[in-house]
Enzyme design. Sequence first.
Site, PDB file in Angstrom:
ATOM      1  CD  GLU B 288       4.193  -1.140  -6.702  1.00 14.07           C
ATOM      2  OE1 GLU B 288       4.580  -1.307  -5.543  1.00 14.07           O
ATOM      3  OE2 GLU B 288       3.318  -0.303  -7.005  1.00 14.07           O
ATOM      4  N   GLY B 382       3.232   0.311  -2.970  1.00 14.29           N
ATOM      5  CA  GLY B 382       4.576  -0.200  -2.712  1.00 14.29           C
ATOM      6  C   GLY B 382       5.550   0.866  -2.270  1.00 14.29           C
TER       7      GLY B 382
END
Lengths: 504, 504
Positions: B288, B382
């Site tokens: 991410e 995330g």
Amino acid sequence: MPEQRVRYAPLREKITTPAEAARHIAHGCNLFISGFTAGYPKLIPAELVKRAEAGEKFKINLFAGASTGDAVDGVLARAGLVNWRRPYMSDRSMREAINRGEILFKDDHLSGLSAAVRAGEWGPVHMAVVEAAAVTEEGHLIPTLSVGNTPSYLAKAEKMILEICDADPPELEGIHDIYMPEDPPFRMPIPIYRAGDRIGKPYIALDPDKVVAVVYSQQADTCAFFSEPEEVALLIAEQLLDFVRHEVRRGRLPKGLPWQSGVGDVANAVLAGFMDDGFFSELSIYSEVLQDTVLDLIDLGKVRAASGAALTLSERARDRFFRELNRYKEKIVLRPVEISNAPEVIARLGVLAVNTALEVDIYGQVNSTHVMGSQMMNGIGGSGDFERNGALSFMVTPSVAKGGAISSIVPMVSHVDHSEHSVDVIITEQGLVDTRPLTPRQVAEAMINNCAHPDYREMLLDYYQRARREAGGHEPHLLGEALSFHQRYLATGDMRPGRGRAQA
Amino acid sequence: MPEQRVRYAPLREKITTPAEAARHIAHGCNLFISGFTAGYPKLIPAELVKRAEAGEKFKINLFAGASTGDAVDGVLARAGLVNWRRPYMSDRSMREAINRGEILFKDDHLSGLSAAVRAGEWGPVHMAVVEAAAVTEEGHLIPTLSVGNTPSYLAKAEKMILEICDADPPELEGIHDIYMPEDPPFRMPIPIYRAGDRIGKPYIALDPDKVVAVVYSQQADTCAFFSEPEEVALLIAEQLLDFVRHEVRRGRLPKGLPWQSGVGDVANAVLAGFMDDGFFSELSIYSEVLQDTVLDLIDLGKVRAASGAALTLSERARDRFFRELNRYKEKIVLRPVEISNAPEVIARLGVLAVNTALEVDIYGQVNSTHVMGSQMMNGIGGSGDFERNGALSFMVTPSVAKGGAISSIVPMVSHVDHSEHSVDVIITEQGLVDTRPLTPRQVAEAMINNCAHPDYREMLLDYYQRARREAGGHEPHLLGEALSFHQRYLATGDMRPGRGRAQA
């Protein structure tokens, strides 16, 4: 006659008695069986029990698709033959032994399980025992009413026993869609774009040399018992359908998204709600377990396609299904559970997921598995696969259980399976909360006002208000009281003060 | 010169001052900004603060990609200008206001957020303010060091303000891969088969008529500060790499799976561990947030491809990155977060996920977000996307915090973000537990023996043994004591009895 069902001649030579077949299963065997609410083998488990009753001391590790009937989980648990059991189960004897710590149990998201077995994480597959409707001319297997994890279990099996079940007609051939995804790191998308897409073969390929025995069974699955939905379930279903209608009309949800609904009364009531509803016409179902109502909806011409890993029917529905099999086969697809529950496909199709909670807390955390924090109920099964990945995910529960002694809305759940981030809408017969646009504090107020039973609203509000004042924070909790509803129930048999037994 | 950066002439006519531009933002505005640890706008937030300081009373709803710097979250929170803030943040002023309940905050799985915005769930996108390195001849936007949710925010925006940032070189063009998936019910797979695959365009298409102002900025992001990993982080990283090596050698894990690692000390130490390790050579990173270490690994020739939604660098690393941008661009891809975090892609590639827990309980439930159950730290971000869908998912944490006063291993976590079903391996500097083949009771014993700090082992074992005896069940808990470690800490400042302040 078994001969007609076993169309591959070399396997006909392996037809034998259940007692002979079961001799291949010894102490310490990792026994992987077919069965996903339906379609489990019955004869071999019975033979194992006979051996135990005759004094043989042995234990097996039992790995199924998901739950099975009393003919597997019940008899084997009571005979003390099970060392390990994975995943999901719903048999009372099995559950009790698991909670006593006598049977080792671990529950897994069903979508990832076949891949873990293929990777060797579950150890060697010493023996696979699978129920079949037929064996094709090429030696491939036609499953009965479930696919579950059977393709992967057979792919890894060192030995196999097939139970050819006469109770399931060979015309089931063609209802299954067997596709085994590749494993990382080199794999491609699962090519399902519509709920009814067929992407695989109508049989499970197997290596016939590994088949050590074929037995002939006349024993049907123990049928599910479906009652008419009760008022509470109908109230929940009505709100759910109203909510979806409203979201579609507001343009926030496209029409025609496929539905998943868990097993049980409320899920059945939701599907039943489609029957006399003009808004929901061309239904797609992308679910895990298909039940009676799916047949009713097909009869009404309302179903575009229904996909699942198993078909679990009441006796009456099963008779009807078998009588008109060819008609139903046009609409129904039975898949491996790693496909029916694939996060990739659930997200792509935008599934509307409906699953049942044991309890939900004021901030929307959900407990699906552990009664009073410690006692396993059935397992998480596929609920996490669908709730986490659906376009819109609902958790439903009656607001109270045990005649009001248990509130399903509590300050803090005693176990968490689905976090607040993964569930969108909570519904009880009292009302609903769409948590998506709300902060946790706003969720708490709405949950108390809309979802909690009136008997518990004041207690919950008192907790929340004091937590806000005394603890503060994004999700205010008083850690000394967060589980007090459960503690009171354990001590007195009622979550309401002064309503249960006197505390010791 | 701004003219050279804005290659589409009609937009050059919209170049104006930040003060003029900010006039388009009024009370009640839903303000969607670029920024995902990096790449957030700086001038417009500063203008809003000036207006507040001049006595104007107004509030905005602030929606970013994820965390931003003090120049956004810090200044706007302190000025009291924020009504709503979503998602993930890590700014101290913002956090404090959220925990006081003054700023409304809701945290979401980052993978699903863009689709929710496109579906209208977050309300109208009144204004998007995005940082850009350039505007192409066709009027398309080249982002700076993050993509985040910017493509979807711009797609839905009624009006836009562009901050052209001189601190980011226009040669960033080509590092981004902008692909917006279709929305249900009719959509196709995300066609990524390897971490580095490019499937989109190098720019974000936008409707130039909606651009109400273009401003020219010279203000770089506040840089991340990266310290050398401490011993605890190195010990955790070493065990993690040993474990993966062992799994690969046992044939249970294919070699070459891509890595994700969360932000922070341990994640950085894991990546640093690859540097002098011959076993891990051709690394793929599907993560991410990419950090400094990724550049180091590229320099060593160890990286096949590195994919993320943002590149967050220390000042030193950023200078190096900009100097040799063309070389790094061959290896690095920056994507929308709905692609970097897509469950479908994470599962397909078989990502090895490494994320940091606040605390873990003896049964493997993980708290990533709420300190002592109530106080929001940063958010789930995330971590759920990767932990739930990776081929193997690790949760790492030092065994103690605050000099030993807090145990990261507790009887029951005070908040759950990741359930036991979604996390595979827990690692502290003390040791690790692979939960996959274990029952919850076996996990508890291993967690106490392997992961807990010696100061807490006896307390944890005492709890577990009494819970087993007195409560029983699949995950034995004593509900009256499950949160007692936290209660003691809140009362005395130390989870260890007799070590903190005297209790009142």
